[in-house]
Design a protein around this motif. Structure first.
Motif, PDB file in Angstrom:
ATOM      1  N   ILE A  85       0.567  -1.025  -0.202  1.00  0.00           N
ATOM      2  CA  ILE A  85       0.158   0.289   0.000  1.00  0.00           C
ATOM      3  C   ILE A  85       0.904   1.265  -0.238  1.00  0.00           C
ATOM      4  CG2 ILE A  85      -1.954   0.770   1.465  1.00  0.00           C
ATOM      5  CD1 ILE A  85      -2.733  -0.908   2.355  1.00  0.00           C
ATOM      6  N   GLN A  86       0.665   2.121  -0.846  1.00  0.00           N
ATOM      7  CA  GLN A  86       1.552   3.392  -1.301  1.00  0.00           C
ATOM      8  C   GLN A  86       0.769   4.085  -0.614  1.00  0.00           C
ATOM      9  OE1 GLN A  86       1.293   5.893  -3.584  1.00  0.00           O
ATOM     10  NE2 GLN A  86       1.724   7.348  -2.067  1.00  0.00           N
ATOM     11  N   TYR A  87       0.729   5.483   0.455  1.00  0.00           N
ATOM     12  CA  TYR A  87      -0.587   6.838   1.091  1.00  0.00           C
ATOM     13  C   TYR A  87       0.816   7.465   1.159  1.00  0.00           C
ATOM     14  CZ  TYR A  87      -3.840   9.055   3.401  1.00  0.00           C
ATOM     15  OH  TYR A  87      -4.620  10.340   3.832  1.00  0.00           O
ATOM     16  N   GLY A  88       0.388   8.758   0.081  1.00  0.00           N
ATOM     17  CA  GLY A  88       1.213   9.517   0.595  1.00  0.00           C
ATOM     18  C   GLY A  88       2.873   9.476   0.320  1.00  0.00           C
ATOM     19  N   VAL A  89       3.796   9.893   1.061  1.00  0.00           N
ATOM     20  CA  VAL A  89       5.039   9.257   1.622  1.00  0.00           C
ATOM     21  C   VAL A  89       5.147   8.381   2.428  1.00  0.00           C
ATOM     22  CG1 VAL A  89       5.535  11.509   1.066  1.00  0.00           C
ATOM     23  CG2 VAL A  89       5.043  10.610   3.867  1.00  0.00           C
ATOM     24  N   LEU A  90       4.117   7.009   2.492  1.00  0.00           N
ATOM     25  CA  LEU A  90       4.067   6.170   3.222  1.00  0.00           C
ATOM     26  C   LEU A  90       4.645   5.004   2.545  1.00  0.00           C
ATOM     27  CD1 LEU A  90       4.489   4.697   5.907  1.00  0.00           C
ATOM     28  CD2 LEU A  90       1.931   5.363   6.292  1.00  0.00           C
ATOM     29  N   LEU A  91       4.863   4.079   2.265  1.00  0.00           N
ATOM     30  CA  LEU A  91       4.990   2.963   1.629  1.00  0.00           C
ATOM     31  C   LEU A  91       4.924   1.183   2.763  1.00  0.00           C
ATOM     32  CD1 LEU A  91       5.039   1.508  -0.855  1.00  0.00           C
ATOM     33  CD2 LEU A  91       6.837   1.626  -1.298  1.00  0.00           C
ATOM     34  N   LYS A  92       4.401   0.325   2.414  1.00  0.00           N
ATOM     35  CA  LYS A  92       4.636  -0.505   4.061  1.00  0.00           C
ATOM     36  C   LYS A  92       4.079  -1.420   2.679  1.00  0.00           C
ATOM     37  CE  LYS A  92       2.721  -1.417   8.226  1.00  0.00           C
ATOM     38  NZ  LYS A  92       2.217  -1.490   9.413  1.00  0.00           N
ATOM     39  N   ALA A  93       4.581  -2.623   3.411  1.00  0.00           N
ATOM     40  CA  ALA A  93       3.873  -3.854   2.397  1.00  0.00           C
ATOM     41  C   ALA A  93       3.521  -5.358   3.566  1.00  0.00           C
ATOM     42  CB  ALA A  93       5.078  -4.237   2.052  1.00  0.00           C
ATOM     43  N   PHE A  94       2.803  -5.861   3.184  1.00  0.00           N
ATOM     44  CA  PHE A  94       2.392  -7.033   3.823  1.00  0.00           C
ATOM     45  C   PHE A  94       2.947  -8.204   3.314  1.00  0.00           C
ATOM     46  CE2 PHE A  94      -0.116  -3.569   4.666  1.00  0.00           C
ATOM     47  CZ  PHE A  94      -0.573  -3.409   5.869  1.00  0.00           C
ATOM     48  N   LYS A  95       2.943  -9.681   4.057  1.00  0.00           N
ATOM     49  CA  LYS A  95       2.786 -10.675   3.489  1.00  0.00           C
ATOM     50  C   LYS A  95       2.083 -11.373   3.249  1.00  0.00           C
ATOM     51  CE  LYS A  95       7.998 -10.617   4.535  1.00  0.00           C
ATOM     52  NZ  LYS A  95       9.490 -11.734   5.111  1.00  0.00           N
ATOM     53  N   SER A  96       1.304 -10.923   4.299  1.00  0.00           N
ATOM     54  CA  SER A  96       0.197 -11.712   4.289  1.00  0.00           C
ATOM     55  C   SER A  96      -1.292 -10.981   4.631  1.00  0.00           C
ATOM     56  CB  SER A  96      -0.133 -12.792   6.432  1.00  0.00           C
ATOM     57  OG  SER A  96      -0.022 -12.164   6.979  1.00  0.00           O
ATOM     58  N   LEU A  97      -2.247 -11.996   4.489  1.00  0.00           N
ATOM     59  CA  LEU A  97      -3.705 -11.246   4.436  1.00  0.00           C
ATOM     60  C   LEU A  97      -4.574 -12.167   5.337  1.00  0.00           C
ATOM     61  CD1 LEU A  97      -4.766 -10.443   0.845  1.00  0.00           C
ATOM     62  CD2 LEU A  97      -3.534  -8.768   2.900  1.00  0.00           C
ATOM     63  N   PRO A  98      -5.490 -11.143   5.933  1.00  0.00           N
ATOM     64  CA  PRO A  98      -6.636  -9.916   5.929  1.00  0.00           C
ATOM     65  C   PRO A  98      -5.801  -8.403   6.210  1.00  0.00           C
ATOM     66  CG  PRO A  98      -7.512 -11.007   8.494  1.00  0.00           C
ATOM     67  CD  PRO A  98      -6.206 -11.586   7.499  1.00  0.00           C
ATOM     68  N   VAL A  99      -5.587  -7.674   5.845  1.00  0.00           N
ATOM     69  CA  VAL A  99      -4.852  -6.459   6.561  1.00  0.00           C
ATOM     70  C   VAL A  99      -5.831  -5.040   7.063  1.00  0.00           C
ATOM     71  CG1 VAL A  99      -3.681  -4.029   5.581  1.00  0.00           C
ATOM     72  CG2 VAL A  99      -3.133  -6.526   5.307  1.00  0.00           C
ATOM     73  N   THR A 100      -6.737  -4.499   7.934  1.00  0.00           N
ATOM     74  CA  THR A 100      -7.130  -3.773   8.484  1.00  0.00           C
ATOM     75  C   THR A 100      -6.792  -2.019   8.195  1.00  0.00           C
ATOM     76  OG1 THR A 100      -8.590  -4.949   9.449  1.00  0.00           O
ATOM     77  CG2 THR A 100      -9.091  -3.107   9.776  1.00  0.00           C
ATOM     78  N   LEU A 101      -7.438  -1.065   7.783  1.00  0.00           N
ATOM     79  CA  LEU A 101      -7.326   0.358   7.509  1.00  0.00           C
ATOM     80  C   LEU A 101      -8.256   0.550   8.160  1.00  0.00           C
ATOM     81  CD1 LEU A 101      -7.243  -1.592   4.770  1.00  0.00           C
ATOM     82  CD2 LEU A 101      -6.351   0.596   3.084  1.00  0.00           C
ATOM     83  N   GLY A 102      -7.435   2.227   8.404  1.00  0.00           N
ATOM     84  CA  GLY A 102      -8.766   2.566   9.727  1.00  0.00           C
ATOM     85  C   GLY A 102      -7.490   3.292  10.399  1.00  0.00           C
ATOM     86  N   ARG A 103      -8.172   4.752  11.312  1.00  0.00           N
ATOM     87  CA  ARG A 103      -7.510   6.022  12.087  1.00  0.00           C
ATOM     88  C   ARG A 103      -7.511   4.851  13.228  1.00  0.00           C
ATOM     89  NH1 ARG A 103     -10.564  11.289  12.131  1.00  0.00           N
ATOM     90  NH2 ARG A 103      -8.569  11.830  13.523  1.00  0.00           N
ATOM     91  N   GLY A 104      -7.644   3.164  13.456  1.00  0.00           N
ATOM     92  CA  GLY A 104      -7.699   3.368  14.885  1.00  0.00           C
ATOM     93  C   GLY A 104      -5.882   2.703  15.278  1.00  0.00           C
ATOM     94  N   ALA A 105      -5.435   2.702  16.655  1.00  0.00           N
ATOM     95  CA  ALA A 105      -4.295   2.610  17.113  1.00  0.00           C
ATOM     96  C   ALA A 105      -3.880   0.685  16.391  1.00  0.00           C
ATOM     97  CB  ALA A 105      -4.053   2.212  17.550  1.00  0.00           C
TER      98      ALA A 105
END
Length: 331
Positions: A180-200
Motif C-alpha cells: 500500500i502506497q499512501y502519500g510518502v508512506l509505503l508499507k508491504a505486508f506478507k499476509s492478509l487480511p489487512v485492516t485500514l482505519g484510524r484506530g491504533a
C-alpha cells in the motif's frame, strides 16, 4: 558474524514504469538513461540525467547520491546525499518519475541466486496456504459492464458459506502479499487480511478526517483480492459504485474509501496506490422551452459548442482533455 542479505525493492509509483517493482541484491544500484544503469529510463525522459543517481549500501543502510544536473528529491526535499528509510519517495528531476524505496532483510539465503535486476508485478509470496474447500455456488454470475462493480452475488456466496459452517474469509489468514502506497508512506505486508482505519490497532493507519476507526479490510479468497466495508455506512466505492458489504478488487479498479477520499487504484497482484482523481460533475438539466418562446441562441465556439465551420472550439477541447485527464491521468 555473517553479513545479512538485504533485498531492495523500488516501487514505481509514477513514470514510464508505473506499477512495476524492481528488486536488487547488489550493493550499488544506478538509475538513469545510460544503458549501463541498473534502472534504464527511456531517452525521452528528459527530466532524468544519463547517470542520475545511485543507491549504495553502507553497512546495513543505503545512501542515495544525486549524480545528476536535474536534482533528486526525497519526500519532496532536494538532497545531494541522504540515507534512505523504508517508504521514502524519490522523485528524479522536477516533475519526474516517483519511486518508493523499500528494504527487506532476507531470513535465509534462498534468494542469493538472484542477480542484477528482476522486474515483476509483485514479490512472490513466502508460502501459499491452500484455501479450504468451497461448496459450489447456487447462482450463475451475471456479466458486468464495469471494470469492477461491487456485485452482490459473491457477497451472498460468502454469507451462504458462513451459514454452512465455513469460517469468514475476511478474517482467515492467508500468505498473500499486499503493498500500500499512501502519500510518502509505503508499507508491504506478507499476509492478509489487512485492516485500514484510524484506530491504533489497524494494520495500516490512515489519518484522514473521513476515515473511521475501522474503515476497510483487504482479504484474499477464491483466487482474488477483496475489499470489505467496515463502516456500516456504504462509504466505500469501486469505480464510483457503492460497495455492498464486500466486493472483488479487479485490476485497475478505483477504490474510494469515502467521497472525500483517500482514493486508491488497485494495480493488481496486491498493489494499492494512492491517486488523485476528480469525480466528473453531472450535467445540469436543461430548462424546458416554454410554448411560443424561442430557445436561447448559442454562441459558436463557447461552452463546448462547435464553431460555424464545424471545428471544435479551444474551450470544448480543453474540457474534453480535462475530463480524460481527471479520469485516467492522461491527456
Amino acid at each position: 558474524m555473517k553479513i545479512p542479505e538485504i533485498k531492495i525493492q523500488l516501487v514505481h509509483i509514477d513514470g514510464p514504469f508505473k506499477g512495476e517493482i524492481t528488486e536488487f541484491l547488489s550493493p550499488v544500484i544506478t538509475l538513469g538513461r545510460h544503458p549501463d544503469c541498473d534502472v534504464v529510463f527511456p531517452e525521452n525522459a528528459r527530466t532524468i540525467s544519463r547517470r542520475h543517481a545511485e543507491i549504495r549500501r553502507e553497512g546495513n543502510r543505503f545512501l542515495l547520491r544525486d549524480t545528476s544536473s536535474n536534482g533528486t528529491f526525497v519526500n519532496g526535499k532536494q538532497n545531494a546525499e541522504v540515507f534512505l528509510k523504508n517508504g521514502d519517495v524519490l522523485i528524479l528531476g522536477i516533475g519526474g518519475p516517483k519511486i518508493s524505496f523499500l528494504s527487506t532483510v532476507l531470513e535465509s539465503g534462498a534468494d542469493a541466486a538472484m542477480q542484477g535486476i528482476q522486474t515483476s508485478s509483485m514479490p512472490e509470496p513466502v508460502a501459499q496456504v491452500p484455501p479450504p474447500p468451497v461448496p459450489p455456488p447456487s447462482f450463475t454470475a451475471k456479466p458486468s459492464r464495469s471494470a469492477a462493480i461491487p456485485t452482490p452475488e459473491p457477497a451472498r456466496v460468502h454469507a451462504q458459506e458462513a451459514s454452512a459452517g465455513r469460517p469468514d474469509p475476511a478474517v482467515m489468514k492467508v500468505q498473500k502479499p499486499l503493498v500500500i502506497q499512501y502519500g510518502v508512506l509505503l508499507k508491504a505486508f506478507k499476509s492478509l487480511p489487512v485492516t485500514l482505519g484510524r484506530g491504533a490497532d489497524c494494520d495500516f493507519i490512515l489519518d484522514a478526517p473521513s476515515i473511521l476507526e475501522h474503515h476497510a479490510r483487504i482479504f484474499f479468497d477464491q483466487g482474488q483480492y477483496w475489499v470489505k466495508d467496515l463502516t456500516g455506512r456504504n462509504l466505500l466505492t469501486l469505480n464510483l459504485l457503492a460497495v455492498q458489504t464486500q466486493a472483488p478488487l479487479l485490476p485497475d479498479a478505483y477504490l474510494f474509501l469515502s467521497p472525500e477520499g483517500p482514493k486508491f487504484q488497485f494495480l493488481g497482484e496486491g498493489r494499492l496506490v494512492e491517486v488523485e482523481m476528480a469525480v466528473p460533475a453531472q450535467p445540469a438539466p436543461k430548462s424546458p422551452v416554454q410554448p411560443g418562446s424561442k430557445p436561447a441562441q448559442q454562441v459558436p465556439g463557447v461552452d463546448g459548442k462547435s464553431n460555424k465551420d464545424g471545428t471544435s472550439s479551444p474551450t470544448a477541447e480543453k474540457g474534453v482533455r480535462g475530463l480524460f485527464k481527471n479520469l485516467f491521468g492522461k491527456s
